[in-house]
Write an enzyme that holds these catalytic residues in place. Structure first.
Site, PDB file in Angstrom:
ATOM      1  N   LYS A 108     -12.637  -9.282 -12.716  1.00  0.00           N
ATOM      2  CA  LYS A 108     -12.386 -10.001 -11.448  1.00  0.00           C
ATOM      3  C   LYS A 108     -11.664  -8.985 -10.835  1.00  0.00           C
ATOM      4  O   LYS A 108     -11.614  -8.993  -9.514  1.00  0.00           O
ATOM      5  CB  LYS A 108     -11.664 -11.277 -11.568  1.00  0.00           C
ATOM      6  CG  LYS A 108     -12.530 -12.317 -10.969  1.00  0.00           C
ATOM      7  CD  LYS A 108     -11.920 -13.342 -11.187  1.00  0.00           C
ATOM      8  CE  LYS A 108     -12.167 -14.529 -10.108  1.00  0.00           C
ATOM      9  NZ  LYS A 108     -12.598 -15.965 -10.561  1.00  0.00           N
TER      10      LYS A 108
ATOM     11  N   GLN B 220      -9.966  -5.030  -5.794  1.00  0.00           N
ATOM     12  CA  GLN B 220      -9.248  -3.933  -6.299  1.00  0.00           C
ATOM     13  C   GLN B 220     -10.584  -3.260  -4.995  1.00  0.00           C
ATOM     14  O   GLN B 220     -10.161  -2.140  -3.896  1.00  0.00           O
ATOM     15  CB  GLN B 220      -8.877  -2.908  -6.813  1.00  0.00           C
ATOM     16  CG  GLN B 220      -7.039  -3.754  -7.505  1.00  0.00           C
ATOM     17  CD  GLN B 220      -6.440  -2.882  -6.707  1.00  0.00           C
ATOM     18  OE1 GLN B 220      -5.667  -2.212  -6.355  1.00  0.00           O
ATOM     19  NE2 GLN B 220      -5.705  -4.087  -5.939  1.00  0.00           N
TER      20      GLN B 220
ATOM     21  N   PHE C 110       0.661  -1.239   0.086  1.00  0.00           N
ATOM     22  CA  PHE C 110      -0.056   0.082   0.297  1.00  0.00           C
ATOM     23  C   PHE C 110       1.379   1.428   0.478  1.00  0.00           C
ATOM     24  O   PHE C 110       0.453   2.214   0.654  1.00  0.00           O
ATOM     25  CB  PHE C 110      -0.541   0.380   1.321  1.00  0.00           C
ATOM     26  CG  PHE C 110      -1.776  -1.683   1.307  1.00  0.00           C
ATOM     27  CD1 PHE C 110      -2.517  -2.026   0.727  1.00  0.00           C
ATOM     28  CD2 PHE C 110      -1.645  -2.018   2.269  1.00  0.00           C
ATOM     29  CE1 PHE C 110      -3.282  -2.859   0.469  1.00  0.00           C
ATOM     30  CE2 PHE C 110      -1.884  -2.784   2.543  1.00  0.00           C
ATOM     31  CZ  PHE C 110      -3.015  -3.227   1.820  1.00  0.00           C
TER      32      PHE C 110
ATOM     33  N   ILE D  27     -11.424  -1.096 -18.353  1.00  0.00           N
ATOM     34  CA  ILE D  27     -10.477  -2.387 -17.608  1.00  0.00           C
ATOM     35  C   ILE D  27      -9.974  -3.298 -18.025  1.00  0.00           C
ATOM     36  O   ILE D  27     -11.624  -4.076 -18.751  1.00  0.00           O
ATOM     37  CB  ILE D  27     -12.193  -2.623 -16.547  1.00  0.00           C
ATOM     38  CG1 ILE D  27     -12.725  -0.972 -16.007  1.00  0.00           C
ATOM     39  CG2 ILE D  27     -12.211  -3.665 -15.636  1.00  0.00           C
ATOM     40  CD1 ILE D  27     -12.314  -0.455 -14.902  1.00  0.00           C
TER      41      ILE D  27
ATOM     42  N   GLY E  67      -0.472  -6.809  -5.235  1.00  0.00           N
ATOM     43  CA  GLY E  67      -1.647  -7.562  -4.721  1.00  0.00           C
ATOM     44  C   GLY E  67      -2.453  -7.348  -5.607  1.00  0.00           C
ATOM     45  O   GLY E  67      -3.587  -8.216  -5.886  1.00  0.00           O
TER      46      GLY E  67
ATOM     47  N   GLY F 163      -6.721   0.976  -8.519  1.00  0.00           N
ATOM     48  CA  GLY F 163      -6.288   0.714  -7.126  1.00  0.00           C
ATOM     49  C   GLY F 163      -6.042   1.995  -5.672  1.00  0.00           C
ATOM     50  O   GLY F 163      -6.930   1.551  -5.169  1.00  0.00           O
ATOM     51  N   GLU F 164      -6.094   3.473  -6.151  1.00  0.00           N
ATOM     52  CA  GLU F 164      -6.190   4.266  -5.245  1.00  0.00           C
ATOM     53  C   GLU F 164      -7.242   5.141  -5.290  1.00  0.00           C
ATOM     54  O   GLU F 164      -7.912   5.204  -4.300  1.00  0.00           O
ATOM     55  CB  GLU F 164      -5.103   5.627  -5.794  1.00  0.00           C
ATOM     56  CG  GLU F 164      -4.001   5.119  -6.587  1.00  0.00           C
ATOM     57  CD  GLU F 164      -3.051   4.561  -5.471  1.00  0.00           C
ATOM     58  OE1 GLU F 164      -3.326   4.783  -4.138  1.00  0.00           O
ATOM     59  OE2 GLU F 164      -2.067   3.149  -5.015  1.00  0.00           O
TER      60      GLU F 164
END
Length: 731
Positions: free
Chosen positions: A625, A630, A234, A621, A461, A697-698
């Site tokens: 999945k 996320q 992270f 995208i 991840g 992710g953010e």
């Protein structure tokens, strides 16, 4: 040119590395089996500021199996020559381990014990006796002076604020929070002559390579960093923290490979954290809710030896079209270790303050919170006057409102109950930078029809192995099972750090470029080969499916990669893909609208999130999945920030009193309600990059905490301006 068929991209595929992870075969930093490895344990400072006046190592050295105790008393001087390519903020003076007797924060590494077993090293570390000349430490941001750091202004915000018919003035506070990833920080270091190899928990193998080369004064190519798997980070592993230097130093001094793994407690002061913030927002608007002025004054903690800053001002400059804006961002140097980026860095902090303030303004004016935001939606980026590449926030609002059932909301605070529970709903907006820095990727097509793609990125991840394999498989016209993507090695082609939602943008574009080049190389080989069924054909009319090159309009005319390479006596074809972004002609951000419903116990003040929906404008995208993974993970993290996570410091000496997972609370299954993510269709952003992505992710984290805070206000009528929101604040 005929478009290459898309079979993998956009499909909800399972992780290609999933089986390795669930069966325990994925090898993390501390799990590499290195011959002759010995163990190191760090001795931490027990004071918050001062000098070391003596270190007694006799009892430790007397233990069977102890090889060495290293401190500033016997450590060699290290080069610390500075790294101009470092990702750290400019002007920083990173902590120089074992180079002097100064203590700058509680928990600072002051010695390391190296022994043949971990148990002996741990016991010996407890036997090291340290004497100090302690000084009064300063760890409370509220009582320490700040330094001027960054300013921004457009228009005359103070004059516009003074003349605004409606004014709001509120200060929001956010506690320091820690990343607490599942995998603890660990490094194995081995020297082979003057060559250093590190098996490390790294989000940026190339960055760690350069940092360690700078510390030891050796060429970059004398350091190799290997990090095939990262068990969560992270943002916490985007720097080379002191323990990495310590492991390499211990390995060089003992002549043995050294493994050093921080304890959970040590990660709280041995690595970075999201700093605490005080964020004052003053808004001026007309009575129809059009914001005319915005003044923001921020204070954030940093260390005394580095001035950490992050992009906390951007959202306040471009999210709404206020013509008059003034911002000042000051840091407060404290006797703490240096903060670092944490999920949604800067933007998540800004979102809590700005989105809470907008909700307060909506309540003051009696305007629906969505309608207020709609009235302040800009046509272009007000900070740069550039057009938006894509900005579909209006669609996020309408889609989210419909799916969430916003129309059923009674706008009056404290108007809805379910037995003893007060029910409330809230909305907040998130935005995040599209970070474009470029990358490279090596692509190799083997004679057996399989492909290998390599890049020195990481995977903490989000599914980098899988998403890059999807891009490569479609670009090469191969099945997923015939493509292998490798990462996590500094000897591979360079990439930016694996953070800031920039991996898919940059590495994905480089992978696409490399695979396109290789496919075209194979097509050229075929059309120039007199023995090929495709000899003389128009190369632009050829596509590749399932490893077979053929004319798009005549699939019968073609051959496989395997046949082509065998006939031409090629063991492989290989190219280096790359992508370098051009000058930005558009303002590029991701966007999201978060809807939350909470229940608050009217007697006990307990808050429970009942459901949450996020609607995101995040470009193309690649893997639905992985996107869901996320989004759900980001929402869970946002719940933690809103309701639970908080680092507690004893300001007498700077000791963190809840440096463990028993007392630093994070969400568990019982805390998590029905979560859902929606990703707007048809939103590819080809202004941002060749593959049309914007990063995910953010943005899925940003906006969660203020949406919950706004829902808590709607449920209770009480505005809580400090995170986390505790029961005490609501009683």
């Amino acid at each position: 040119m005929s478009p290459q068929p898309q079979a993998a991209v956009g499909a909800p595929l399972s992780r290609v590395d999933g089986r390795l992870k669930v069966t325990g075969k994925a090898t993390y930093a501390a799990e590499h089996d290195i011959d002759g490895v010995v163990h190191a344990v760090v001795v931490d400072s027990r004071i918050g500021r001062g000098r070391i006046t003596g270190i007694d190592t006799r009892a430790a050295l007397a233990q069977p199996g102890v090889l060495k105790v290293i401190s500033h008393l016997n450590a060699p001087k290290l080069a610390y020559r500075g790294n101009p390519e470092s990702y750290d903020p400019p002007g920083n003076k990173q902590l120089r381990v074992f180079q002097n007797d100064r203590v700058l924060f509680h928990g600072q590494p002051i010695a390391v014990v190296v022994a043949t077993t971990l148990e002996v090293a741990q016991h010996a570390a407890d036997l090291v006796k340290v004497r100090y000349d302690a000084e009064q430490s300063s760890t409370d941001m509220s009582s320490a002076p700040a330094v001027e750091t960054v300013n921004y202004a457009r228009g005359d915000a103070d004059k516009a604020l003074a003349s605004a018919p409606v004014r709001l003035d509120a200060t929001y506070q956010q506690a320091r929070t820690h990343h607490n990833a599942m995998e603890l920080h660990a490094t194995i270091a081995r020297w082979d002559g003057d060559k250093l190899t590190l098996w490390d928990k790294s989000q940026w193998p190339k960055g760690t390579q350069k940092d360690l080369a700078a510390v030891f004064g050796i060429p970059n190519d004398s350091v190799r960093v290997i990090a095939p798997f990262v068990g969560g980070a992270f943002g916490n592993s985007m720097r080379a923290w002191p323990h990495i230097t310590i492991s390499a130093l211990a390995a060089r001094e003992t002549g043995r490979p050294v493994k050093l793994m921080l304890t959970r407690k040590q990660t709280y002061f041995g690595t970075g954290f999201r700093p605490s913030y005080e964020y004052r927002v003053r808004l001026g608007s007309d009575r129809r809710g059009r914001v005319t002025a915005m003044v923001q004054n921020l204070k954030a903690e940093t260390s005394t030896y580095e001035n950490f800053t992050e992009g906390v001002l951007h959202a306040g400059q471009m999210l709404y079209k206020a013509p008059h804006v003034r911002q000042d961002y000051r840091t407060v140097p404290l006797d703490v270790n240096t903060p670092v980026w944490m999920r949604g860095p800067g933007f998540a902090t800004a979102a809590f303050a700005i989105e809470s303030a907008m909700d307060e303004l909506a309540h003051e004016l009696g305007i629906d919170p969505i309608e207020l935001r709609q009235r302040n939606e800009p046509e272009e980026d007000p900070s740069s006057q550039l057009p938006f590449s894509t900005r579909r926030l209006r669609e996020c609002y309408t889609t989210g409102a419909r799916e969430f059932g916003w129309h059923r909301r009674d706008p009056r605070p404290r108007s809805t109950r379910d037995g003893d529970w007060l029910i409330g709903t809230g909305i907040a907006v998130g935005t995040y930078d599209v970070l474009r820095t470029g990358a490279q990727a090596r692509v190799r097509l083997n004679a057996d029809g399989t492909a290998l793609v390599e890049a020195a990125t990481s995977d903490m991840g989000p599914g980098t192995y899988t998403s890059q394999t999807q891009i490569a498989a479609d670009a090469l016209g191969l099945a997923m099972r015939n493509v292998t993507f490798r990462l996590g090695d500094s000897t591979m082609p360079p990439t930016p750090p694996h953070g800031g939602s920039q991996t898919m943008i940059n590495v994905g574009s480089a992978v696409q470029d490399g695979c396109d080049k290789l496919r075209k190389q194979a097509i050229k080989l075929a059309v120039e080969d007199e023995d090929s069924p495709l000899y003389g054909a128009d190369g632009d009319a050829i596509v590749v499916r399932a490893g077979r090159l053929h004319l798009e309009r005549n699939p019968a005319r073609g051959e496989s990669y395997r046949q082509l390479l065998a006939r031409n006596n090629r063991t492989h074809l290989e190219v280096l893909g790359s992508w370098t972004p051009g000058e930005a002609r558009h303002s590029m951000y991701t966007y999201g609208a978060i809807f939350a419903e909470v229940a608050v116990d009217a007697r006990l003040g307990l808050v429970r999130v009942r459901r949450m929906l996020g609607v995101f404008d995040a470009g193309r995208i690649i893997s639905p999945k992985l996107a869901d993974s996320q989004a759900l993970g980001g929402m869970v993290g946002g719940i933690g920030a809103a309701l639970l996570e908080h680092t507690a410091t004893d300001h007498r000496d700077g000791r963190i009193v809840n440096a463990d997972l028993a007392n630093y609370l994070v969400p568990v299954n019982a805390d998590i309600p029905d979560l859902r993510g929606i990703y707007l269709d048809g939103g590819e952003d080809l202004e941002a990059d060749p593959i049309g992505v914007k990063g995910l992710g953010e943005i899925v984290y940003i906006g969660v905490a203020p949406a919950i805070a706004n829902a808590v206000f709607h449920a209770t009528g009480r505005r809580v301006r400090e995170l986390p929101i505790t029961a005490e604040a609501l009683l």
